[in-house]
Design a protein around this motif. Sequence first.
Motif, PDB file in Angstrom:
ATOM      1  N   MET A   1      -7.856   2.859  -0.559  1.00  0.00           N
ATOM      2  CA  MET A   1      -7.973   1.903  -1.646  1.00  0.00           C
ATOM      3  C   MET A   1      -6.589   1.295  -1.889  1.00  0.00           C
ATOM      4  N   TRP A   2      -6.548  -0.013  -1.933  1.00  0.00           N
ATOM      5  CA  TRP A   2      -5.318  -0.730  -2.254  1.00  0.00           C
ATOM      6  C   TRP A   2      -5.395  -1.201  -3.697  1.00  0.00           C
ATOM      7  N   GLU A   3      -4.249  -1.200  -4.370  1.00  0.00           N
ATOM      8  CA  GLU A   3      -4.194  -1.723  -5.733  1.00  0.00           C
ATOM      9  C   GLU A   3      -2.853  -2.410  -5.953  1.00  0.00           C
ATOM     10  N   ALA A   4      -2.840  -3.321  -6.908  1.00  0.00           N
ATOM     11  CA  ALA A   4      -1.605  -4.007  -7.274  1.00  0.00           C
ATOM     12  C   ALA A   4      -0.743  -3.070  -8.106  1.00  0.00           C
ATOM     13  N   ASP A   5       0.565  -3.179  -7.961  1.00  0.00           N
ATOM     14  CA  ASP A   5       1.477  -2.443  -8.824  1.00  0.00           C
ATOM     15  C   ASP A   5       1.265  -2.971 -10.245  1.00  0.00           C
ATOM     16  N   PRO A   6       1.078  -2.093 -11.217  1.00  0.00           N
ATOM     17  CA  PRO A   6       0.804  -2.559 -12.580  1.00  0.00           C
ATOM     18  C   PRO A   6       1.960  -3.332 -13.218  1.00  0.00           C
ATOM     19  N   ASP A   7       3.142  -3.261 -12.639  1.00  0.00           N
ATOM     20  CA  ASP A   7       4.281  -4.001 -13.185  1.00  0.00           C
ATOM     21  C   ASP A   7       4.361  -5.442 -12.682  1.00  0.00           C
ATOM     22  N   VAL A   8       3.446  -5.827 -11.808  1.00  0.00           N
ATOM     23  CA  VAL A   8       3.446  -7.188 -11.275  1.00  0.00           C
ATOM     24  C   VAL A   8       2.748  -8.118 -12.269  1.00  0.00           C
ATOM     25  N   LEU A   9       3.435  -9.188 -12.621  1.00  0.00           N
ATOM     26  CA  LEU A   9       2.859 -10.215 -13.489  1.00  0.00           C
ATOM     27  C   LEU A   9       2.291 -11.312 -12.605  1.00  0.00           C
ATOM     28  N   VAL A  10       1.099 -11.800 -12.957  1.00  0.00           N
ATOM     29  CA  VAL A  10       0.415 -12.799 -12.143  1.00  0.00           C
ATOM     30  C   VAL A  10       0.138 -14.034 -12.978  1.00  0.00           C
ATOM     31  N   ALA A  23      11.183  -5.968 -12.338  1.00  0.00           N
ATOM     32  CA  ALA A  23      12.055  -4.815 -12.096  1.00  0.00           C
ATOM     33  C   ALA A  23      12.683  -4.849 -10.704  1.00  0.00           C
ATOM     34  N   ARG A  24      11.981  -5.438  -9.752  1.00  0.00           N
ATOM     35  CA  ARG A  24      12.488  -5.528  -8.385  1.00  0.00           C
ATOM     36  C   ARG A  24      13.141  -6.876  -8.097  1.00  0.00           C
ATOM     37  N   GLY A  25      13.029  -7.800  -9.056  1.00  0.00           N
ATOM     38  CA  GLY A  25      13.613  -9.126  -8.863  1.00  0.00           C
ATOM     39  C   GLY A  25      12.907  -9.923  -7.779  1.00  0.00           C
ATOM     40  N   LEU A  26      11.594  -9.746  -7.671  1.00  0.00           N
ATOM     41  CA  LEU A  26      10.812 -10.410  -6.631  1.00  0.00           C
ATOM     42  C   LEU A  26       9.851 -11.425  -7.218  1.00  0.00           C
ATOM     43  N   MET A  27       9.649 -12.511  -6.482  1.00  0.00           N
ATOM     44  CA  MET A  27       8.640 -13.487  -6.866  1.00  0.00           C
ATOM     45  C   MET A  27       7.982 -14.001  -5.590  1.00  0.00           C
ATOM     46  N   PHE A  28       6.654 -14.095  -5.605  1.00  0.00           N
ATOM     47  CA  PHE A  28       5.882 -14.537  -4.458  1.00  0.00           C
ATOM     48  C   PHE A  28       4.888 -15.589  -4.892  1.00  0.00           C
ATOM     49  N   ALA A  76       5.438  -2.966   1.487  1.00  0.00           N
ATOM     50  CA  ALA A  76       6.847  -2.736   1.821  1.00  0.00           C
ATOM     51  C   ALA A  76       7.772  -3.305   0.748  1.00  0.00           C
ATOM     52  N   ARG A  77       7.289  -4.309   0.045  1.00  0.00           N
ATOM     53  CA  ARG A  77       8.081  -4.932  -1.025  1.00  0.00           C
ATOM     54  C   ARG A  77       7.770  -4.327  -2.392  1.00  0.00           C
ATOM     55  N   GLY A  78       6.840  -3.367  -2.434  1.00  0.00           N
ATOM     56  CA  GLY A  78       6.531  -2.679  -3.680  1.00  0.00           C
ATOM     57  C   GLY A  78       5.629  -3.433  -4.621  1.00  0.00           C
ATOM     58  N   VAL A  79       4.875  -4.390  -4.091  1.00  0.00           N
ATOM     59  CA  VAL A  79       3.989  -5.206  -4.932  1.00  0.00           C
ATOM     60  C   VAL A  79       2.583  -4.627  -4.985  1.00  0.00           C
ATOM     61  N   VAL A  80       2.145  -3.987  -3.898  1.00  0.00           N
ATOM     62  CA  VAL A  80       0.866  -3.287  -3.865  1.00  0.00           C
ATOM     63  C   VAL A  80       1.123  -1.877  -3.362  1.00  0.00           C
ATOM     64  N   ARG A  81       0.106  -1.041  -3.536  1.00  0.00           N
ATOM     65  CA  ARG A  81       0.219   0.346  -3.061  1.00  0.00           C
ATOM     66  C   ARG A  81      -1.156   0.898  -2.764  1.00  0.00           C
ATOM     67  N   ARG A  82      -1.166   1.936  -1.974  1.00  0.00           N
ATOM     68  CA  ARG A  82      -2.426   2.654  -1.721  1.00  0.00           C
ATOM     69  C   ARG A  82      -2.650   3.602  -2.888  1.00  0.00           C
TER      70      ARG A  82
END
Length: 83
Positions: A1-10, A23-28, A76-82
């Motif tokens: 099961m894949w899920e989004a990191d709860p700290d990601v704002l969409v 927190a990671r300074g990432l934007m996609f 790998a970028r910490g945006v999703v996780r198993r």
Amino acid sequence: MWEADPDVLVTDLGDELILMHAARGLMFSLNGPGRVVWQALPGRPQDVAAALARAFDVELPRAEADAGALLADLAARGVVRRA
């Protein structure tokens, strides 16, 4: 099961999704297939691939490979996780 990191704002801009992990300074930006994959979360790998195959009328093996590659990159970028 894949899920989004709860700290990601969409932010949904209609034809694309903007993801921000402050927190990671990432934007996609995700559009097309990436948007479909993201919206299938949380989900089992086969369900995410099936959503992609339906949305773009592609063979399931190709959808599995494409979804898997995108999810691996986002993980790998910490945006999703198993889960």
